[in-house]
Write a protein that holds these residues in place. Structure first.
Motif, PDB file in Angstrom:
ATOM      1  N   VAL A   9       0.482  -7.988  -1.731  1.00  0.00           N
ATOM      2  CA  VAL A   9       1.955  -7.660  -1.483  1.00  0.00           C
ATOM      3  C   VAL A   9       2.562  -8.673  -0.653  1.00  0.00           C
ATOM      4  CG1 VAL A   9       3.437  -5.889  -0.321  1.00  0.00           C
ATOM      5  CG2 VAL A   9       1.253  -5.216  -1.398  1.00  0.00           C
ATOM      6  N   ARG A  10       3.542  -9.026  -0.900  1.00  0.00           N
ATOM      7  CA  ARG A  10       4.732 -10.138  -0.308  1.00  0.00           C
ATOM      8  C   ARG A  10       5.683  -9.652   0.211  1.00  0.00           C
ATOM      9  NH1 ARG A  10       7.250 -15.905  -2.249  1.00  0.00           N
ATOM     10  NH2 ARG A  10       7.780 -16.516  -0.126  1.00  0.00           N
ATOM     11  N   ASN A  11       5.835 -10.192   1.752  1.00  0.00           N
ATOM     12  CA  ASN A  11       6.960  -9.811   2.354  1.00  0.00           C
ATOM     13  C   ASN A  11       7.494 -10.991   3.135  1.00  0.00           C
ATOM     14  OD1 ASN A  11       9.123  -8.192   3.726  1.00  0.00           O
ATOM     15  ND2 ASN A  11       7.620  -7.642   5.490  1.00  0.00           N
ATOM     16  N   ASP A  27       8.505  -6.974   8.211  1.00  0.00           N
ATOM     17  CA  ASP A  27       9.800  -5.993   8.650  1.00  0.00           C
ATOM     18  C   ASP A  27       9.722  -4.742   7.938  1.00  0.00           C
ATOM     19  OD1 ASP A  27      10.413  -6.903   6.182  1.00  0.00           O
ATOM     20  OD2 ASP A  27      12.571  -7.635   6.856  1.00  0.00           O
ATOM     21  N   ILE A  28       8.406  -4.504   7.212  1.00  0.00           N
ATOM     22  CA  ILE A  28       8.174  -3.128   6.626  1.00  0.00           C
ATOM     23  C   ILE A  28       7.061  -2.574   6.973  1.00  0.00           C
ATOM     24  CG2 ILE A  28       9.498  -4.037   4.366  1.00  0.00           C
ATOM     25  CD1 ILE A  28       6.889  -4.500   2.805  1.00  0.00           C
ATOM     26  N   PHE A  29       6.841  -1.439   6.191  1.00  0.00           N
ATOM     27  CA  PHE A  29       5.425  -0.802   6.801  1.00  0.00           C
ATOM     28  C   PHE A  29       4.400  -0.067   5.583  1.00  0.00           C
ATOM     29  CE2 PHE A  29       8.692  -0.084  10.121  1.00  0.00           C
ATOM     30  CZ  PHE A  29       7.779   0.006  11.227  1.00  0.00           C
ATOM     31  N   PHE A  30       3.217  -0.296   5.752  1.00  0.00           N
ATOM     32  CA  PHE A  30       2.254   0.442   4.885  1.00  0.00           C
ATOM     33  C   PHE A  30       1.920   1.719   5.314  1.00  0.00           C
ATOM     34  CE2 PHE A  30      -0.523  -2.862   6.741  1.00  0.00           C
ATOM     35  CZ  PHE A  30      -1.425  -2.052   7.190  1.00  0.00           C
ATOM     36  N   GLN A  31       1.342   2.495   4.552  1.00  0.00           N
ATOM     37  CA  GLN A  31       1.003   4.042   5.106  1.00  0.00           C
ATOM     38  C   GLN A  31      -0.697   3.955   4.557  1.00  0.00           C
ATOM     39  OE1 GLN A  31       1.983   6.829   6.654  1.00  0.00           O
ATOM     40  NE2 GLN A  31      -0.071   7.599   6.461  1.00  0.00           N
ATOM     41  N   GLY A  90      -6.879   4.415   1.250  1.00  0.00           N
ATOM     42  CA  GLY A  90      -6.097   3.653   0.175  1.00  0.00           C
ATOM     43  C   GLY A  90      -4.776   3.486   0.830  1.00  0.00           C
ATOM     44  N   LEU A  91      -3.683   2.667   0.273  1.00  0.00           N
ATOM     45  CA  LEU A  91      -2.787   2.106   0.961  1.00  0.00           C
ATOM     46  C   LEU A  91      -1.653   2.171   0.111  1.00  0.00           C
ATOM     47  CD1 LEU A  91      -2.698  -1.452   2.880  1.00  0.00           C
ATOM     48  CD2 LEU A  91      -0.984  -0.852   0.916  1.00  0.00           C
ATOM     49  N   LEU A  92      -0.401   2.721   0.587  1.00  0.00           N
ATOM     50  CA  LEU A  92       0.721   2.905   0.034  1.00  0.00           C
ATOM     51  C   LEU A  92       1.794   1.925   0.513  1.00  0.00           C
ATOM     52  CD1 LEU A  92       2.706   4.520  -2.017  1.00  0.00           C
ATOM     53  CD2 LEU A  92       3.183   6.133  -0.080  1.00  0.00           C
ATOM     54  N   ASP A 108       5.843  -0.067  -0.481  1.00  0.00           N
ATOM     55  CA  ASP A 108       6.834  -0.178  -1.445  1.00  0.00           C
ATOM     56  C   ASP A 108       6.722   0.592  -2.729  1.00  0.00           C
ATOM     57  OD1 ASP A 108       9.423  -0.989  -2.438  1.00  0.00           O
ATOM     58  OD2 ASP A 108       8.345  -3.036  -2.975  1.00  0.00           O
ATOM     59  N   LYS A 109       6.311   2.045  -2.324  1.00  0.00           N
ATOM     60  CA  LYS A 109       6.115   3.015  -3.620  1.00  0.00           C
ATOM     61  C   LYS A 109       5.053   2.920  -4.270  1.00  0.00           C
ATOM     62  CE  LYS A 109       9.576   6.051  -2.804  1.00  0.00           C
ATOM     63  NZ  LYS A 109       8.981   7.429  -2.790  1.00  0.00           N
ATOM     64  N   ILE A 110       4.075   1.759  -4.167  1.00  0.00           N
ATOM     65  CA  ILE A 110       3.118   1.410  -4.917  1.00  0.00           C
ATOM     66  C   ILE A 110       1.659   1.974  -4.088  1.00  0.00           C
ATOM     67  CG2 ILE A 110       1.411  -0.349  -5.987  1.00  0.00           C
ATOM     68  CD1 ILE A 110       4.072   0.195  -7.471  1.00  0.00           C
ATOM     69  N   LEU A 111       0.916   2.674  -4.935  1.00  0.00           N
ATOM     70  CA  LEU A 111      -0.329   3.021  -4.129  1.00  0.00           C
ATOM     71  C   LEU A 111      -1.547   2.371  -4.548  1.00  0.00           C
ATOM     72  CD1 LEU A 111      -1.932   5.362  -2.585  1.00  0.00           C
ATOM     73  CD2 LEU A 111      -2.189   6.341  -4.429  1.00  0.00           C
ATOM     74  N   TYR A 112      -2.215   1.681  -3.639  1.00  0.00           N
ATOM     75  CA  TYR A 112      -3.460   0.791  -3.889  1.00  0.00           C
ATOM     76  C   TYR A 112      -4.561   1.990  -3.776  1.00  0.00           C
ATOM     77  CZ  TYR A 112      -0.545  -3.146  -4.479  1.00  0.00           C
ATOM     78  OH  TYR A 112       0.389  -4.388  -4.874  1.00  0.00           O
ATOM     79  N   ALA A 113      -5.152   2.756  -4.568  1.00  0.00           N
ATOM     80  CA  ALA A 113      -6.024   3.697  -4.365  1.00  0.00           C
ATOM     81  C   ALA A 113      -7.495   3.352  -4.282  1.00  0.00           C
ATOM     82  CB  ALA A 113      -5.839   4.877  -5.612  1.00  0.00           C
ATOM     83  N   ALA A 114      -8.035   1.997  -4.251  1.00  0.00           N
ATOM     84  CA  ALA A 114      -9.297   1.879  -4.218  1.00  0.00           C
ATOM     85  C   ALA A 114     -10.114   2.300  -5.083  1.00  0.00           C
ATOM     86  CB  ALA A 114      -9.645   1.990  -2.607  1.00  0.00           C
ATOM     87  N   ASP A 115     -11.193   2.928  -4.464  1.00  0.00           N
ATOM     88  CA  ASP A 115     -12.267   3.679  -5.791  1.00  0.00           C
ATOM     89  C   ASP A 115     -11.956   5.345  -5.284  1.00  0.00           C
ATOM     90  OD1 ASP A 115     -13.015   1.391  -6.522  1.00  0.00           O
ATOM     91  OD2 ASP A 115     -15.010   1.296  -5.628  1.00  0.00           O
ATOM     92  N   GLY A 116     -10.883   5.598  -4.935  1.00  0.00           N
ATOM     93  CA  GLY A 116     -10.482   7.096  -4.839  1.00  0.00           C
ATOM     94  C   GLY A 116     -10.707   7.808  -6.036  1.00  0.00           C
ATOM     95  N   TYR A 117     -10.182   7.054  -7.279  1.00  0.00           N
ATOM     96  CA  TYR A 117     -10.461   7.441  -8.348  1.00  0.00           C
ATOM     97  C   TYR A 117     -10.862   6.277  -9.516  1.00  0.00           C
ATOM     98  CZ  TYR A 117      -5.635   5.687 -10.182  1.00  0.00           C
ATOM     99  OH  TYR A 117      -4.789   5.040 -10.587  1.00  0.00           O
ATOM    100  N   PHE A 118     -11.213   6.523 -10.648  1.00  0.00           N
ATOM    101  CA  PHE A 118     -11.777   5.588 -11.484  1.00  0.00           C
ATOM    102  C   PHE A 118     -10.827   5.784 -12.860  1.00  0.00           C
ATOM    103  CE2 PHE A 118     -15.287   5.845  -8.865  1.00  0.00           C
ATOM    104  CZ  PHE A 118     -15.733   4.658  -8.404  1.00  0.00           C
ATOM    105  N   ALA A 119     -10.703   4.495 -13.541  1.00  0.00           N
ATOM    106  CA  ALA A 119     -10.111   4.751 -14.865  1.00  0.00           C
ATOM    107  C   ALA A 119     -11.285   5.361 -15.629  1.00  0.00           C
ATOM    108  CB  ALA A 119     -10.184   3.363 -15.499  1.00  0.00           C
ATOM    109  N   GLU A 120     -10.866   6.350 -16.761  1.00  0.00           N
ATOM    110  CA  GLU A 120     -11.712   7.028 -17.346  1.00  0.00           C
ATOM    111  C   GLU A 120     -13.085   6.312 -18.002  1.00  0.00           C
ATOM    112  OE1 GLU A 120     -10.512  10.540 -19.743  1.00  0.00           O
ATOM    113  OE2 GLU A 120      -8.303  10.028 -19.338  1.00  0.00           O
ATOM    114  N   GLU A 121     -12.585   5.160 -18.727  1.00  0.00           N
ATOM    115  CA  GLU A 121     -13.611   4.304 -19.189  1.00  0.00           C
ATOM    116  C   GLU A 121     -14.743   3.779 -18.198  1.00  0.00           C
ATOM    117  OE1 GLU A 121     -10.067   1.377 -18.835  1.00  0.00           O
ATOM    118  OE2 GLU A 121     -10.344   3.466 -19.154  1.00  0.00           O
ATOM    119  N   GLN A 122     -14.307   3.569 -17.152  1.00  0.00           N
ATOM    120  CA  GLN A 122     -15.178   3.708 -16.022  1.00  0.00           C
ATOM    121  C   GLN A 122     -16.069   4.731 -15.773  1.00  0.00           C
ATOM    122  OE1 GLN A 122     -15.789   0.590 -14.277  1.00  0.00           O
ATOM    123  NE2 GLN A 122     -14.499  -0.438 -15.967  1.00  0.00           N
TER     124      GLN A 122
END
Length: 303
Positions: A22-24, A136-140, A153-155, A157-171
């Motif tokens: 993320v760039r700010n 000058d912004i925040f993350f949740q 995980g980290l939210l 600018d409306k993008i959720l970086y979910a880490a291994d909170g879930y996996f792609a189905e193929e994984q």
């Protein structure tokens, strides 16, 4: 690794293990650091080539595929590093993971490989579920335990970086029995993910999706199927089944393939995570029989 832009500020390096960015303004935040020095070298080369800053690092959880490149990053760039409480202890002392996987015994050398133990790193700030400033912004931050003790995980600018909170189905299908340490926490974290207001999510393993809730639902179904599979094996053994025999039956039933000592330890932990939830629900009980740990259906609970 492909470097994919998601909006004006959010990107991710798509690979076997995803790394967020993320760039700010003059600030640049990496979310996780890949498995090793070589991975991080590629990330830094790409960011430097695009004239993108790196000033901060957020490590979502202390599994070495997500932090193994952090030691090289910190030795190259003066990054301010965040990590969740408890996870931070393991990042400072990475032997903790092979130690707990090896049932608390001092781990043998084969347990101390780069897949289970990265190099120790500095953590500047231990975070919890709260909002933090970034330029000058925040993350949740969102607590997402289950895959590890205090994954976040980290939210931003409306993008959720979910880490291994879930996996792609193929994984899920690739690993057959995904690594978790607590099934109840895993399921609760999956349901929490569905309630987070965002335009899309990046999992630790898999592709960014706007409609990621369908994938989260697939994860929930997969874990419940695994749980029911374990429960049925326990019920088939009316007198009880020894713990190691249960691990063997489930690994056979789910066709996990040939295992070495470290991988067997991982699968044992995952199977035990489901058993723990069954015990918490009072449908299953643990006992000692002939000096061995036995698992048995709790028939008292059905009356």
């Amino acid at each position: 690794m492909n470097f994919i832009q998601l909006n004006n500020s959010c990107y991710y390096f798509q690979g076997a293990v995803n790394i967020g960015y993320v760039r700010n303004g003059e600030n640049g935040l990496l979310i996780d650091a890949g498995i090793d020095k070589q991975t991080m070298k590629k990330v830094l080369k790409r960011l430097q080539g695009d004239n993108l800053p790196v000033t901060h690092l957020f490590v979502t959880h202390a599994h070495s595929d997500h932090y193994g490149g952090a030691e090289h990053l910190q030795s190259t760039v003066d990054v301010y590093t965040y990590a969740p409480k408890l996870e931070a202890a393991m990042l400072r002392h990475p032997i903790i993971e092979p130690l707990y996987l090896f049932q608390g015994n001092k781990p043998l050398p084969e347990m101390r490989n780069k897949f289970l133990e990265g190099k120790p790193i500095r953590v500047d700030e231990e975070i919890e579920q709260a909002t933090y400033p970034f330029g000058d912004i925040f993350f949740q931050c969102y607590s997402l335990p289950g895959h590890s003790i205090n994954q976040h995980g980290l939210l931003i600018d409306k993008i959720l970086y979910a880490a291994d909170g879930y996996f792609a189905e193929e994984q899920l299908h690739k690993h057959k029995i995904p690594f978790i340490i607590d099934a109840k926490d895993t399921l609760e974290s999956l349901h929490k993910l569905k309630s987070i207001d965002c335009v899309g999510a990046v999992p630790g393993h898999g592709l960014f999706e706007e409609d990621f809730v369908k994938t989260v639902d697939a994860n929930i179904s997969y874990h419940l199927k695994l749980m029911n599979s374990i429960k049925s094996v326990i019920q088939e053994h009316e007198a009880g089944i020894y713990h190691d025999e249960l691990v063997a039956e489930i690994c056979t039933k789910w066709d996990v393939g040939d295992l070495n000592v470290p991988s067997w330890m991982l699968f044992r932990t995952a199977v035990t995570a489901y058993v723990t939830m069954l015990v918490q629900e009072n449908t299953t009980e643990l006992l000692i029989n002939n000096y061995r740990l036995m698992i048995r259906e709790n028939k008292k609970s059905s009356h």
